[in-house]
Design a protein around this motif. Structure first.
Motif, mmCIF file in Angstrom:
data_model
loop_
_atom_site.group_PDB
_atom_site.id
_atom_site.type_symbol
_atom_site.label_atom_id
_atom_site.label_comp_id
_atom_site.label_asym_id
_atom_site.label_seq_id
_atom_site.Cartn_x
_atom_site.Cartn_y
_atom_site.Cartn_z
ATOM 1 N N SER A 1 -13.560 11.890 5.141
ATOM 2 C CA SER A 1 -13.297 12.995 6.063
ATOM 3 C C SER A 1 -11.823 13.080 6.473
ATOM 4 C CB SER A 1 -14.195 12.894 7.297
ATOM 5 O OG SER A 1 -13.905 11.727 8.009
ATOM 6 N N HIS A 2 -11.069 11.978 6.336
ATOM 7 C CA HIS A 2 -9.648 11.983 6.681
ATOM 8 C C HIS A 2 -8.760 11.815 5.443
ATOM 9 C CE1 HIS A 2 -11.521 11.172 10.563
ATOM 10 N NE2 HIS A 2 -10.437 11.688 11.102
ATOM 11 N N ALA A 3 -9.283 12.167 4.283
ATOM 12 C CA ALA A 3 -8.550 11.951 3.027
ATOM 13 C C ALA A 3 -7.278 12.777 2.944
ATOM 14 C CB ALA A 3 -9.457 12.250 1.843
ATOM 15 N N LYS A 4 -7.236 13.915 3.631
ATOM 16 C CA LYS A 4 -6.036 14.755 3.578
ATOM 17 C C LYS A 4 -4.906 14.167 4.412
ATOM 18 C CE LYS A 4 -8.032 19.251 2.547
ATOM 19 N NZ LYS A 4 -8.334 20.573 3.063
ATOM 20 N N GLU A 5 -5.236 13.407 5.435
ATOM 21 C CA GLU A 5 -4.236 12.866 6.361
ATOM 22 C C GLU A 5 -3.751 11.472 5.987
ATOM 23 O OE1 GLU A 5 -6.220 13.163 10.231
ATOM 24 O OE2 GLU A 5 -7.412 14.687 9.205
ATOM 25 N N TYR A 6 -4.672 10.637 5.462
ATOM 26 C CA TYR A 6 -4.330 9.235 5.216
ATOM 27 C C TYR A 6 -4.654 8.814 3.795
ATOM 28 C CZ TYR A 6 -4.342 9.122 10.313
ATOM 29 O OH TYR A 6 -4.106 9.374 11.629
ATOM 30 N N LYS A 7 -3.914 7.806 3.372
ATOM 31 C CA LYS A 7 -4.173 7.188 2.086
ATOM 32 C C LYS A 7 -4.337 5.686 2.335
ATOM 33 C CE LYS A 7 -2.225 6.866 -2.519
ATOM 34 N NZ LYS A 7 -1.091 7.191 -3.376
ATOM 35 N N THR B 1 4.259 -3.763 5.336
ATOM 36 C CA THR B 1 4.081 -5.168 5.696
ATOM 37 C C THR B 1 2.626 -5.347 6.099
ATOM 38 O OG1 THR B 1 6.341 -5.247 6.506
ATOM 39 C CG2 THR B 1 4.874 -7.033 7.178
ATOM 40 N N CYS B 2 1.929 -6.194 5.386
ATOM 41 C CA CYS B 2 0.506 -6.423 5.660
ATOM 42 C C CYS B 2 0.350 -7.110 7.022
ATOM 43 C CB CYS B 2 -0.103 -7.278 4.556
ATOM 44 S SG CYS B 2 -1.825 -7.690 4.852
ATOM 45 N N PRO B 3 -0.492 -6.572 7.921
ATOM 46 C CA PRO B 3 -0.664 -7.208 9.231
ATOM 47 C C PRO B 3 -1.417 -8.550 9.167
ATOM 48 C CG PRO B 3 -2.136 -5.334 9.012
ATOM 49 C CD PRO B 3 -1.263 -5.346 7.789
ATOM 50 N N CYS B 4 -2.119 -8.786 8.073
ATOM 51 C CA CYS B 4 -2.891 -10.028 7.970
ATOM 52 C C CYS B 4 -2.057 -11.182 7.430
ATOM 53 C CB CYS B 4 -4.102 -9.816 7.075
ATOM 54 S SG CYS B 4 -5.284 -8.665 7.754
ATOM 55 N N CYS B 5 -1.376 -10.946 6.290
ATOM 56 C CA CYS B 5 -0.668 -12.058 5.637
ATOM 57 C C CYS B 5 0.842 -11.879 5.672
ATOM 58 C CB CYS B 5 -1.154 -12.205 4.205
ATOM 59 S SG CYS B 5 -0.711 -10.833 3.137
ATOM 60 N N LYS B 6 1.328 -10.803 6.269
ATOM 61 C CA LYS B 6 2.764 -10.504 6.413
ATOM 62 C C LYS B 6 3.463 -10.307 5.060
ATOM 63 C CE LYS B 6 2.174 -11.186 10.805
ATOM 64 N NZ LYS B 6 1.599 -10.055 11.509
ATOM 65 N N ASN B 7 2.709 -10.073 4.031
ATOM 66 C CA ASN B 7 3.272 -9.792 2.705
ATOM 67 C C ASN B 7 3.907 -8.416 2.698
ATOM 68 O OD1 ASN B 7 3.759 -9.895 -0.097
ATOM 69 N ND2 ASN B 7 1.821 -8.887 -0.520
ATOM 70 N N ARG B 8 5.075 -8.286 2.083
ATOM 71 C CA ARG B 8 5.760 -6.982 1.991
ATOM 72 C C ARG B 8 5.618 -6.474 0.567
ATOM 73 N NH1 ARG B 8 9.267 -5.586 6.110
ATOM 74 N NH2 ARG B 8 10.619 -4.390 4.728
ATOM 75 N N PHE B 9 5.224 -5.206 0.459
ATOM 76 C CA PHE B 9 5.087 -4.602 -0.866
ATOM 77 C C PHE B 9 5.355 -3.113 -0.786
ATOM 78 C CE2 PHE B 9 0.909 -2.543 -0.351
ATOM 79 C CZ PHE B 9 0.422 -3.198 0.775
ATOM 80 N N ASP B 10 5.698 -2.524 -1.926
ATOM 81 C CA ASP B 10 6.018 -1.098 -1.988
ATOM 82 C C ASP B 10 4.757 -0.309 -2.350
ATOM 83 O OD1 ASP B 10 8.712 -1.474 -1.412
ATOM 84 O OD2 ASP B 10 9.203 -1.834 -3.526
ATOM 85 N N GLY B 11 4.707 0.915 -1.829
ATOM 86 C CA GLY B 11 3.593 1.805 -2.155
ATOM 87 C C GLY B 11 4.029 3.234 -2.024
ATOM 88 N N LYS B 12 3.231 4.124 -2.612
ATOM 89 C CA LYS B 12 3.509 5.551 -2.532
ATOM 90 C C LYS B 12 2.435 6.211 -1.677
ATOM 91 C CE LYS B 12 4.447 9.522 -5.386
ATOM 92 N NZ LYS B 12 3.992 10.225 -6.561
ATOM 93 N N SER B 13 2.890 6.902 -0.625
ATOM 94 C CA SER B 13 1.902 7.521 0.274
ATOM 95 C C SER B 13 1.642 8.976 -0.079
ATOM 96 C CB SER B 13 2.335 7.428 1.727
ATOM 97 O OG SER B 13 3.443 8.227 1.952
ATOM 98 N N GLY C 1 2.039 11.787 2.296
ATOM 99 C CA GLY C 1 3.207 12.649 2.182
ATOM 100 C C GLY C 1 4.499 12.046 2.694
ATOM 101 N N LYS C 2 4.602 10.734 2.797
ATOM 102 C CA LYS C 2 5.838 10.083 3.266
ATOM 103 C C LYS C 2 6.667 9.545 2.100
ATOM 104 C CE LYS C 2 4.787 10.583 7.617
ATOM 105 N NZ LYS C 2 5.462 11.573 8.422
ATOM 106 N N GLY C 3 6.203 9.733 0.876
ATOM 107 C CA GLY C 3 6.941 9.266 -0.290
ATOM 108 C C GLY C 3 6.775 7.778 -0.507
ATOM 109 N N LYS C 4 7.804 7.179 -1.127
ATOM 110 C CA LYS C 4 7.732 5.745 -1.415
ATOM 111 C C LYS C 4 8.042 4.955 -0.136
ATOM 112 C CE LYS C 4 9.008 2.668 -5.108
ATOM 113 N NZ LYS C 4 9.818 2.442 -6.284
#
Ligand SMILES: [Zn+2]
Length: 131
Positions: A90-96, A119-131, A112-115
């Protein structure tokens, strides 16, 4: 008659949420049996019905309570999973949702924020993603 039933059920387990679910399952399986005209499916519905009846008449109360607690635990997990999937759809248009590669936690990000770098809140791992 009422006293006989009261006396008969004394010390027996009775119904709970698991037996209720089993009765509903009996009706559903029986309906499927009607659609497919299959005696195997009828037999399965009958077996589920007899099993739920035996549970209700059982005098082994601790075992029945344990089974019911397990059912409630599992059905709660299933309900939460289904609710989360419905929310996501139901929120697929707003969030990924992006999955952390290290701990596999799902992270919700606005679309829609691009690349972006997360930072993962659980393990503090940093990774890149496309929103
Ligand atoms: Zn993580």
């Amino acid at each position: 008659m009422r006293d006989f039933f009261k006396k008969f059920m004394y010390g027996r387990y009775g119904t709970d949420s698991l037996s209720g679910a089993m009765y509903v399952a009996t009706i559903v399986i029986f309906t499927i049996g009607i659609l497919f005209q299959s005696t195997v499916i009828y037999a399965l519905a009958f077996a589920v019905f007899v099993l739920s009846l035996l549970r209700s008449l059982s005098k082994n109360l601790p075992q029945r309570r344990m089974e019911n607690a397990e059912y409630i635990k599992i059905s709660g997990k299933v309900k939460r999973y289904i609710k989360s999937r419905i929310y996501r759809i139901s929120h697929a248009k707003e969030y990924k949702y992006l999955r952390c590669p290290k701990c596999h936690t799902d992270l919700r990000v606005p679309r829609g924020k691009g690349k972006i770098t997360l930072t993962c809140p659980c393990c503090k791992n940093r990774f890149d993603g496309k929103s």
